[in-house]
Write a protein that holds these residues in place. Structure first.
Motif: not given
Length: 143
Positions: A79-88, A91-93, A98-100
């Motif tokens: 669950e923690d790993f999935e949360a980290i992937v979701d957070r990543d 952050l990418s989005k 921000a660039a747009d």
């Protein structure tokens, strides 16, 4: 060994001992005479086997508890790993947004500068035309 398991073991040991003594000496026996004669050794092997069975049960119970705890830890880590992937991903989005936004703000700045010049030309165009006409009239009158 937990307390309930210990009492269960002792209860079974008592029953085993009583049944072995009854087999060996019948229903009427004197406990003190049995102790002093050393004839109680016959039940020792059976009691050792019973204790070994209970120790194996305790080991299996402990192993089952450990496996359950490991499964719980694995679930939490997943669950923690999935949360980290979701957070990543989030952050990418946000980085892409921000660039747009930066590009759009630059475009807005350029357009606002163009609009500013256009409005300035509109405002001063009449003044410029009036000054040019007055200059032409002054030039024609005096020269």
């Amino acid at each position: 060994m937990n307390q309930a398991l210990a009492f269960t073991y002792l209860n079974e040991a008592r029953k085993l001992f009583e049944s072995e003594v009854e087999k060996e000496f019948g229903k009427s026996y004197d406990t003190q005479k049995l102790e002093s004669s050393g004839k109680l050794l016959f039940a020792e092997k059976r009691l050792d086997d019973l204790m070994e069975d209970y120790n194996e049960n305790e080991k299996q119970t402990t192993l089952q508890k450990m496996n359950k705890e490991l499964a719980d830890v694995q679930k939490i880590l997943t669950e923690d790993f999935e949360a980290i992937v979701d957070r990543d991903n989030n952050l990418s989005k946000i980085g892409a947004r921000a660039a747009d936004l930066k590009n759009k703000s630059s475009e807005f700045k350029d357009r606002s500068s163009q609009v500013k010049w256009q409005m300035m030309l509109r405002n001063y165009m009449f003044v410029g035309i009036a000054v040019a006409i007055a200059g032409v009239i002054v030039y024609m009158v005096f020269f």
